[in-house]
Every structure is written in structure tokens, then in C-alpha cells.
Design an enzyme around this catalytic site. Structure first.
Site, mmCIF file in Angstrom:
data_model
loop_
_atom_site.group_PDB
_atom_site.id
_atom_site.type_symbol
_atom_site.label_atom_id
_atom_site.label_comp_id
_atom_site.label_asym_id
_atom_site.label_seq_id
_atom_site.Cartn_x
_atom_site.Cartn_y
_atom_site.Cartn_z
ATOM 1 N N CYS A 18 -4.557 -9.317 -57.562
ATOM 2 C CA CYS A 18 -5.355 -10.431 -57.042
ATOM 3 C C CYS A 18 -5.095 -10.727 -55.568
ATOM 4 O O CYS A 18 -5.661 -11.682 -55.025
ATOM 5 C CB CYS A 18 -5.146 -11.660 -57.910
ATOM 6 N N HIS B 128 -4.744 -20.204 -52.739
ATOM 7 C CA HIS B 128 -5.050 -19.299 -53.844
ATOM 8 C C HIS B 128 -5.683 -20.137 -54.967
ATOM 9 O O HIS B 128 -6.676 -19.759 -55.550
ATOM 10 C CB HIS B 128 -3.787 -18.589 -54.306
ATOM 11 N N GLU C 78 2.374 -22.364 -55.230
ATOM 12 C CA GLU C 78 1.913 -22.257 -53.840
ATOM 13 C C GLU C 78 2.056 -23.580 -53.101
ATOM 14 O O GLU C 78 2.239 -23.594 -51.889
ATOM 15 C CB GLU C 78 0.508 -21.686 -53.741
ATOM 16 N N LYS D 136 -11.960 -21.439 -55.457
ATOM 17 C CA LYS D 136 -12.087 -20.947 -56.838
ATOM 18 C C LYS D 136 -12.625 -22.044 -57.751
ATOM 19 O O LYS D 136 -13.149 -21.763 -58.825
ATOM 20 C CB LYS D 136 -10.739 -20.448 -57.354
ATOM 21 N N HIS E 234 -12.532 -17.053 -60.053
ATOM 22 C CA HIS E 234 -11.502 -16.144 -59.569
ATOM 23 C C HIS E 234 -11.966 -14.713 -59.806
ATOM 24 O O HIS E 234 -11.909 -14.209 -60.933
ATOM 25 C CB HIS E 234 -10.200 -16.421 -60.311
ATOM 26 N N PHE F 184 -0.875 -10.715 -59.989
ATOM 27 C CA PHE F 184 -0.109 -9.983 -60.990
ATOM 28 C C PHE F 184 0.536 -8.772 -60.312
ATOM 29 O O PHE F 184 -0.067 -8.130 -59.455
ATOM 30 C CB PHE F 184 -1.024 -9.500 -62.120
#
Lengths: 89, 405, 418
Positions: C169, C309, C320, C341, C346, C405
Site C-alpha cells: 500500500c 494515510h 500515524e 480515503k 483505499h 502490509f
């Protein structure tokens, strides 16, 4: 196996298949009250374990029940409580 | 002055040898690891041969916690990384985590893992799909798992340019070292020898239909009819030369030059890009064609591609102007694992002063190549060129040379 | 000072609209493009919400053969690359092919094509040995996502270095970061760079179901993506692409190009901790941010906006937030930080590039997009997340961060070019 109770031996087998064994940890010992963290299983391992339990026993666990419980004893209790409720229903 | 980047460790899992020593002994001796596919029943497919890594028991090398969450090729990669680090004499606990990174190449990810989960999805239902599917098949998996296993928190990355990717990864590792990272684990280990991966490779129309392992994969032969796919590859430890010297590391050689190009769209009539990649890589290394002692060819064994490669080599080096070899005739084409394995072989050639042979090939005279075919050739090797091309038009070239004393 | 890299063209395909104009209108209005999945029957799945793109490739100029050959993700990338190139004013004829390269980020490649082809060649999972006679002829193009880079190179005429960058990602940030490095080092002068992903297929939905990473808010799909909100319960899967024309600054200036912004700094680090988990302290993302600022030669307090993010998972939002506080200090509390997002979902490897597009447009318009659906923040997330409404805000420098990930943590600093 749907409906039958989940035993500690079942759980050990499922843990081994789902996530292997941590080096230096003896799953064959008395692990009922050890934490999953101490046994070397992270949330991912427990999600995979939970999903295998669901499939074997034909149940659907709450989203958080697998990741919130801390020990095998607690996990067995959650699963078996739900299995008993479904048998009664 | 730009930082010099050197290779201090090699880890190999190859079809003709598990471990660097086994691989190199077999490769020098011309021993092949190609045979009928064992990992599944391939008898009903148009291609029946593969290069499979022999004698690999993952549980002998890796903790059982990693087994359910990894594809076969990731297990090979984790072990290759372990061996490369050991070979480089890197004691992880003496390193700052941010000083070490991992940059690998991938082509098709953990395809066999993905096949199993796709089968569960479609045959049984979504609830049967593994919790590990979200990462075990994806292209970044080897980099992620290697960084976790070894506590490497520096710059990491993954490139996918089919077979050219192995060199692109090494080049990206060199960039990061030049920007200040001390060590990068880099290269590629790959493999999709499973029914689902097999039919995808068959679809490209470049696999040989031959059933004779000793005659199957014949790059630069007049009757070349495709390649044999394989699994495995090599991971290398790249370090800042200065830092390697300070810790007294043994150095295999320097990553001296690199360039990548892309072919023009088919049918455009424009010149293909491999020659440009070679010339730019030589320039990047500050060497001329005369300095190159051996070329490790991409060796597609598809006539058009063999011709294009022979023409590019001929244009730069002249007719039969440089020894050319393709030890991948003993392993099959390993996709993103191929080029780092060739780079390892090139470095071992430099170390031992011997060029490994290309097996099974009677070179077509029209290509005018000095192909090393009749056994290993003893020759001082100071500088080698490694070529790699990926399906769709990717060309990469890398120059490695004996490190300055 | 060495070569500087600027963005001179942007192309976007995102849920809610095709093209930069529709994309920015969605973000500045704070509308959401999440909905119940329509691509297949989602009934068997736990999470049945996604942010889908209404996309007609033929109307956008792709030929029938291209549509057949390319996975949806590749189609997205070709369309956004064309928009970026047209907008940059660099017509194909002006490009030096040898000095132009391509990077395409993608986390999951041709997932839709592979899922479909697996099903056909295995006869719905019944065959252990897939039947090659039922495979489409271009199956290899699905097998290796490097075909995405090939397609973009062919459609733009680039013959310099080309590759796909696939770091989960963070692919969308890392692809552009990689491209910027190639221009800086002098290997190329122009890069067609960005990312694409089209993951909304049964296998992707099932794999995120298995780790309960996606939302189960199926009864309210329009409000299902809720980063930083206390009621969030997972991310909403999306799809899309953003591609850019990156150029060396002096060359762009010399030809009078419209310059959106400079890619001033970029870095990536790994947490080396877990394939899906994050440590709450955010140390590795903080290190990536510090390195990106360092490369940009900027102080933390020069950042005007943080493009988060913001996936809408509890662990991410806290992770974050911690990383941003750790690096921006007190300034973090004064700096708007939002997650698009919340509106476009996402899209895995693509979203990092789509977020770079949003960040560049924030600089262009001095307008910070909001975090939609944010009504009651998680008490552990106590920064200014720009709830619900876009904000007029002098935006000269943006920090965009990503987390993926595999443990990847990336950060990019974009700055108004002067």
C-alpha cells in the site's frame, strides 16, 4: 464436527496447522492459562485460528472475540459457550 | 566521488544446487538441474520440464511459525537471505536496524499460495480463504518477510520488470547505498511451478515443448524452440565499499555499472533497446567493450529474441568479440531470480578465473557469438557484463568487476 | 544543488469521477464515492462496501483489442498517463524516448483478471490442474504486472528505464519516489510515473474479510469510510489510478510548463515488525518523514498540510498520528491533516499516487481536502483532521505519508516550486 465441543487438544492441533509452533514453546505442556502472546501467537495467527474453528464447527464468532481473549482457556470458553447456545437454540 | 558499492555475501537456491557451493560446483561442471516437473502432474500440458530446487525442506531451515504463511518461493528467499548474510559475516545484533534494507525483484509473487486460496474461494467459499492471503501471494512479500526476519528497517523496495527485475533491484539497492544506507539485501528468488502458474507461462508461447532435459533449452542454437522455466535465484549482500572495508569484509566484487531501457512498441520499426542498455551500463562503469571479459547472456531461446540479443552483443563487441555464456541452460529461466543468480555466477567467475559453460547448445553460426559451450573456460575475469530482459520489452545490463584493492 | 524534480502533468481515475477535474470537485465538496459493491454479488462476504469507479474504457479512447488485452488496472494507468501527458503540454512528439522512463506502482497487479481466469481455467475451483485450453492468450500479461509498465511505455512512447514498483500500500508513493530519483541522478529527464490498482474482486474481498481489515458497515455504505472517527471499524476497498509527468525543473521552466509542485523529498523505511501489524509508536514512519524532510532541506514547521494515510483502521490511525506528532512536534497540532480515503476508499497500491495528486492540487488551489464522515474523533487521535468540509488554507508544502502490509512506511514532501 459441527456442534461438538472444542477441546484443548483440538485447539492445539488447529494452532499448529494455522500458525505453526514457536521455537522454545511446548504446546504439549499445560498451556491453558498461558497468554497467546507468551505462546508466540499474534493477532494474525489468532484470526487464522478463529477462522478454522468457525469452519470446523460451523459457527460464526464475533469479530473481536478471537483477538480480545488472551488465553487458550478464555478462547475455549468463548467458543464453547457459543456452541452450547447454538445447540440449545 | 560516488560511493562504490560491493557484494560481500551470496546466498543461492538454484535448481542445480542448493547453496552457493553446490550451485557453483555444478555450474562449473556443466551439471543441469532440469528435469520433468515434480511439483505437480505436468504430463497433460504442452510444457513438461522445469528446473526445480532439489532437496529443499523448508522446516529444516525456517521456524514452523513461518510455514503456514509463506509460499514456496518465499521460503527459498528467506533461506537464501540467511545464507547470504552468513556468507557476508554480518552479525545482525551489531548493526543499527535503519542501516540495513531489503530490495528484491518479483515477477508473479507467491502464485502457488494464491492458487490454493483461489481454489478455496471458488470451490468452497470466501470463509475458507486464509488470513495470510492478503500478503503471502503479493509481490512485496519476500522483501517484507526478509526485513522482518532480520530486523532490517532501512530503505526497502520491490521492483517488477519480469526477468529484467533482478538487475533493476540490484541497481536500486546501489542507489540507496549511495544515499547513505550501509547494507542492502538484494536480488531475486522466484518460481511459480504450480498448475495455475504453469498455464500462464504456457500462454506466453515461449516455453519449449521438449521432453528431453538434455536438449530442451538451447539458446542461440539454430533450432531453439523456447525455454524451460525454473525456480530459485540468489540474494546478494550489497554494502558501501568503505564500510565493508572497515569491518574487514571479504569482497566478491563491485557493482560497477548499470542501465535499463525499454523496447519500442512492436511494429514501430524503431531499434530495440538492448544495445543502448549495454552501452549505457559500460559508460556508467567507466569501461569500454574491450574491458569486458565475459557476457552472461539473457538467452531466451526464442529465435527472434536470440537474434536481437546476438545483434546487440555483436554491435557492441564485434563478431565473436567477447566470450558469452548462459549457465541458465542448467537451471531454466528463473524470472526475477535469474539475473541475480547470473550476477552471483559472474562474481564467482571473477573469484575463480573460470567461465561456466552454456550446456546443450550447438551455437548457430549466423549469430557470430563466442559462446562458451565445451565445458568451463579458464580465463582471468576482472570485469563481467550481465544481461537480463523481461517479457514486454524490458532490457537491463549490469557491469560487475573485481574490487579495487 | 542538484537536479530538482517537478510535477507538470496529472491524470486521475478515481471513484466518483474520471479525470482531475471530477476528482478535485469530489474532494473539495467533501462528497463520498463509497457504495455497496456492484461488480459481483457480495452477499457471501463480510464486507460488502467498496469505492468503485464508473469507467468506460472505450469512451476514453482504448481500442477493443487493448481493452481485451489489459486488466482493468492497466487500462486505468494508460488513461491517466494520457491525461497527464496531455495536461503537461509535452506532446508525445516532443519527448525524447530514450530520456523518458516509466514507473507504475501496483500492490496487487491484475487481480481482477487473475481471479476471473482462475475461475474459468479451474472450472470454478473443481480442477486441481488448470486447463490451459481455456486460458485467454494474454494470461501472461495478468501473471506479471510488469505488463502495466509495458502498456504505459507503449502508449506514451517512452523507451528509457521502465518498471513496476510493488511495495503493497505504499506502492503509489514509492513509484513516484523511485521515478524522482531517476531524474535526479540524471538517467532520464522525464518520467511517466504513478500507480494503479483495481482490486475489487472476490479474492481480495475474501482475503481482507479473513483478517477483518475492511469495514462491516454494510448498511450505510456512503458513510462507511471513517478515518480517525471513533466509530470506524476498518477500511473501504477502492480502485483507481493516478499518473504524473515528472520533469527536471530547469527543463520544465525553460519550456514554460505549468508546474504543479516540486517533489522535494522522499524516503521509505520498514518496520521489520509484522506483515500486517504496526507498532503504535510509529518510529519507522517517523524516520521516513525525517529523512524526507532532510532531503527537502526543510524544517518540520514548514509543512502546511499533512496528507494522511488515514485508512480507517484503529491501529493505522493511531500509528500515524503518533508518527506525525513525533516529527512535527507542537506544529502537528497547528497543521491540518486529512484522509481522502474517507471519500475515495483505499485503492491499495494506487492510493499513494492518488494522494500525491490530491496534495499537488491542494498546493495548486490553496485548499485542503477534508476527512469526510469524521464526527467524533478517536480520543487518541487528537490532531486537526479537517472534518467534513474542505478548508481554504495557504498550502506551500505538503507531507504525504503511507503505510503498507509488509511493513513499508513512506513519506514524501511536495512543495510549491519557486
Amino acid at each position: 464436527m459441527a456442534g461438538s465441543e472444542l477441546t484443548i487438544e483440538d485447539l492445539k492441533r488447529i494452532l499448529r496447522d494455522a500458525a505453526g509452533e514457536t521455537e522454545g514453546i511446548d504446546l504439549d505442556g499445560d498451556i491453558l492459562d498461558q497468554t497467546f502472546e507468551d505462546l508466540g501467537y499474534d493477532s494474525l495467527a489468532l484470526l487464522e485460528t478463529g477462522s478454522r474453528i468457525e469452519r470446523e464447527h460451523g459457527i460464526e464468532l464475533e469479530d473481536t472475540s478471537v483477538t480480545v481473549v488472551e488465553t487458550p482457556r478464555a478462547l475455549l470458553a468463548v467458543v464453547n459457550e457459543q456452541l452450547a447456545a447454538e445447540r440449545a437454540a | 566521488m560516488t560511493t562504490s558499492v560491493v557484494v560481500t555475501g551470496i546466498g543461492v537456491t538454484a535448481p542445480n544446487g542448493l547453496g552457493t557451493d553446490a550451485f557453483w560446483a555444478a555450474t562449473r561442471a556443466g551439471e543441469s538441474g532440469i528435469g520433468p516437473v515434480k511439483r505437480f502432474d505436468a504430463t497433460g500440458y504442452p510444457a513438461k520440464l522445469a528446473g526445480e530446487v532439489p532437496g529443499f525442506e523448508a522446516t529444516d531451515h525456517l521456524p514452523s511459525r513461518l510455514i503456514p504463511q509463506t509460499d514456496h518461493m518465499t521460503r527459498l528467499a528467506l533461506v537464501a537471505a540467511d545464507w547470504a548474510l552468513a556468507d557476508a559475516g554480518v552479525a545482525l545484533d551489531q548493526w543499527q536496524q535503519f542501516d540495513m534494507g531489503v530490495i528484491t525483484a518479483s515477477s508473479s509473487g507467491g502464485f502457488e499460495f494464491g492458487q490454493n486460496e483461489l481454489q478455496k474461494l471458488w470451490a468452497k467459499g470466501g470463509q475458507y480463504v486464509s488470513a495470510y492471503q492478503s500478503f503471502a501471494w503479493f509481490y512485496a512479500v519476500n522483501t517484507g518477510q526478509i526485513s522482518i526476519r532480520n530486523g532490517m528497517q532501512g530503505p526497502s523496495g520491490v521492483v517488477v520488470s519480469d526477468q529484467a527485475g533482478g538487475l533493476d533491484a540490484l541497481a536500486q539497492a546501489r542507489r540507496q547505498i549511495r544515499k547513505g544506507t550501509r547494507l542492502i539485501v538484494s536480488g531475486g528468488v522466484d518460481g511459480s511451478i504450480c498448475p495455475w502458474g504453469w498455464i500462464a507461462q504456457v500462454a506466453a508461447g515461449r516455453l519449449t515443448g521438449s521432453e528431453d532435459p538434455d536438449k530442451a533449452y538451447r539458446p542461440f542454437a539454430a533450432d531453439a524452440d523456447g525455454y524451460v522455466p525454473g525456480e530459485g535465484g540468489a540474494l546478494l549482500i550489497l554494502e558501501d565499499a568503505e564500510s565493508a572495508r572497515e569491518r574487514g569484509a571479504r569482497v566478491y566484487g563491485e557493482i560497477a555499472g548499470y542501465a535499463a531501457t525499454f523496447d519500442p512498441k512492436p511494429g514501430s520499426g524503431r531499434e530495440p533497446g538492448l544495445k543502448r542498455a549495454i552501452e549505457a551500463a559500460l559508460a556508467d562503469a567507466g569501461v569500454t567493450a574491450a574491458d569486458i571479459d565475459v557476457v552472461f547472456a539473457d538467452a531466451a531461446a526464442v529465435p527472434d529474441l536470440d537474434r536481437a540479443e546476438a545483434e546487440a552483443i555483436g554491435a557492441v563487441f564485434g563478431p565473436r568479440g567477447v566470450p558469452v555464456t548462459a549457465p541458465k541452460t542448467m537451471t531454466g529461466r528463473l524470472y526475477s531470480g535469474a539475473a541475480s543468480l547470473d550476477t552471483a555466477a559472474a562474481l564467482l567467475s571473477i573469484r575463480d578465473g573460470v567461465i561456466p559453460p552454456t550446456t546443450n547448445v550447438a551455437p548457430a553460426p549466423e549469430y557470430d557469438l563466442d559462446l562458451v559451450v565445451d565445458g568451463p573456460r579458464t580465463a582471468p575475469v576482472a570485469t563481467a557484463l550481465v544481461l537480463a530482459r523481461g517479457y514486454g520489452g524490458f532490457n537491463s545490463a549490469m557491469v560487475v568487476r573485481k574490487a579495487a584493492k | 544543488m542538484g537536479r530538482r524534480v517537478v510535477i507538470t502533468g496529472i491524470g486521475v481515475v478515481a471513484p466518483g469521477g474520471v479525470g482531475v477535474k471530477d476528482f478535485w470537485s469530489l474532494l473539495s465538496d467533501g462528497r463520498t464515492a463509497t457504495r455497496g459493491i456492484t461488480f459481483f454479488d457480495p452477499t457471501p462476504f463480510r464486507s460488502r462496501v467498496a469505492a468503485e469507479v464508473d469507467f468506460d474504457p472505450e469512451a476514453l479512447g482504448l481500442s477493443p483489442q487493448e481493452i481485451r488485452r489489459m486488466d482493468r488496472a492497466a487500462q486505468f494507468a494508460v488513461v491517466t498517463a494520457a491525461e497527464a501527458l496531455a495536461g503537461s503540454g509535452l506532446e508525445t512528439a516532443d519527448l525524447d524516448p530514450y530520456r523518458t522512463g516509466v514507473t507504475v506502482g501496483s500492490a496487487v497487479g491484475a487481480t481482477m483478471g487473475l481471479d476471473q481466469e482462475y475461475r474459468v481455467t479451474s472450472d470454478g475451483g473443481r480442477l486441481d490442474l488448470n486447463d490451459h485450453r481455456y486460458a485467454v492468450p494474454h494470461l501472461y500479461d495478468f501473471f506479471v504486472p510488469s505488463s502495466f509498465a509495458s502498456e504505459v511505455a507503449w502508449s506514451t512512447g517512452a523507451e528509457g528505464p521502465a518498471t513496476v514498483v510493488s511495495t503493497g500500500c505504499t506502492s503509489g508513493l514509492d513509484s513516484v519516489g523511485y521515478a524522482a530519483e531517476l531524474i535526479r541522478e540524471g538517467s532520464v529527464d522525464v518520467m511517466i510515473a504513478g500507480a494503479t490498482d483495481a482490486p475489487i474482486s472476490p479474492i481480495t474481498v475474501a482475503c481482507f474479510d479473513a483478517i477483518k481489515a475492511t469495514t462491516s458497515r454494510n448498511d450505510d455504505p456512503e458513510h462507511a469510510s471513517r478515518p480517525f472517527d471513533n466509530s470506524r471499524n476498518g477500511f473501504v476497498l477502492g480502485e483507481g489510478s493516478a499518473m504524473f509527468v515528472l520533469e527536471e525543473y530547469e527543463a520544465a521552466k525553460a519550456r514554460g510548463a505549468h508546474i504543479y509542485c516540486e517533489i522535494a523529498g522522499y524516503a521509505t523505511r520498514s518496520n521489520a515488525f509484522h506483515m500486517t501489524g504496526l507498532r503504535p509508536e510509529g518510529l519507522e514512519m517517523a524516520e521516513a518523514i525525517r529523512q524526507a524532510l532532510d532531503e527537502a532541506r526543510m524544517n518540520p514547521d514548514e509543512i502546511d498540510y499533512v496528507n494522511a494515510h488515514g485508512s480507517g483502521t484503529k491501529q493505522n490511525d493511531r500509528h500515524e498520528t503518533a508518527a506525525v506528532k513525533r516529527t512535527l512536534g507542537e506544529h502537528a497540532y497547528r497543521t491540518p491533516m486529512s484522509s481522502i480515503k474517507s471519500m475515495v476508499g483505499h485503492s491499495l497500491g494506487a492510493i499513494g499516487s492518488i494522494e500525491i495528486a490530491a496534495s499537488a492540487l491542494a498546493i495548486e488551489n490553496n485548499l485542503v481536502p477534508p476527512t469526510a464522515n469524521l464526527h467524533e474523533p478517536d480520543p487518541q487521535c487528537d490532531l486537526d483532521y479537517v472534518p467534513l468540509k474542505a478548508r481554504e488554507w495557504t498550502t506551500d508544502a505538503v507531507l504525504s505519508v503511507g503505510s503498507g502490509f509488509g511493513g513499508f512506511q513512506s513519506a514524501m514532501v511536495l512543495r510549491r516550486a519557486s
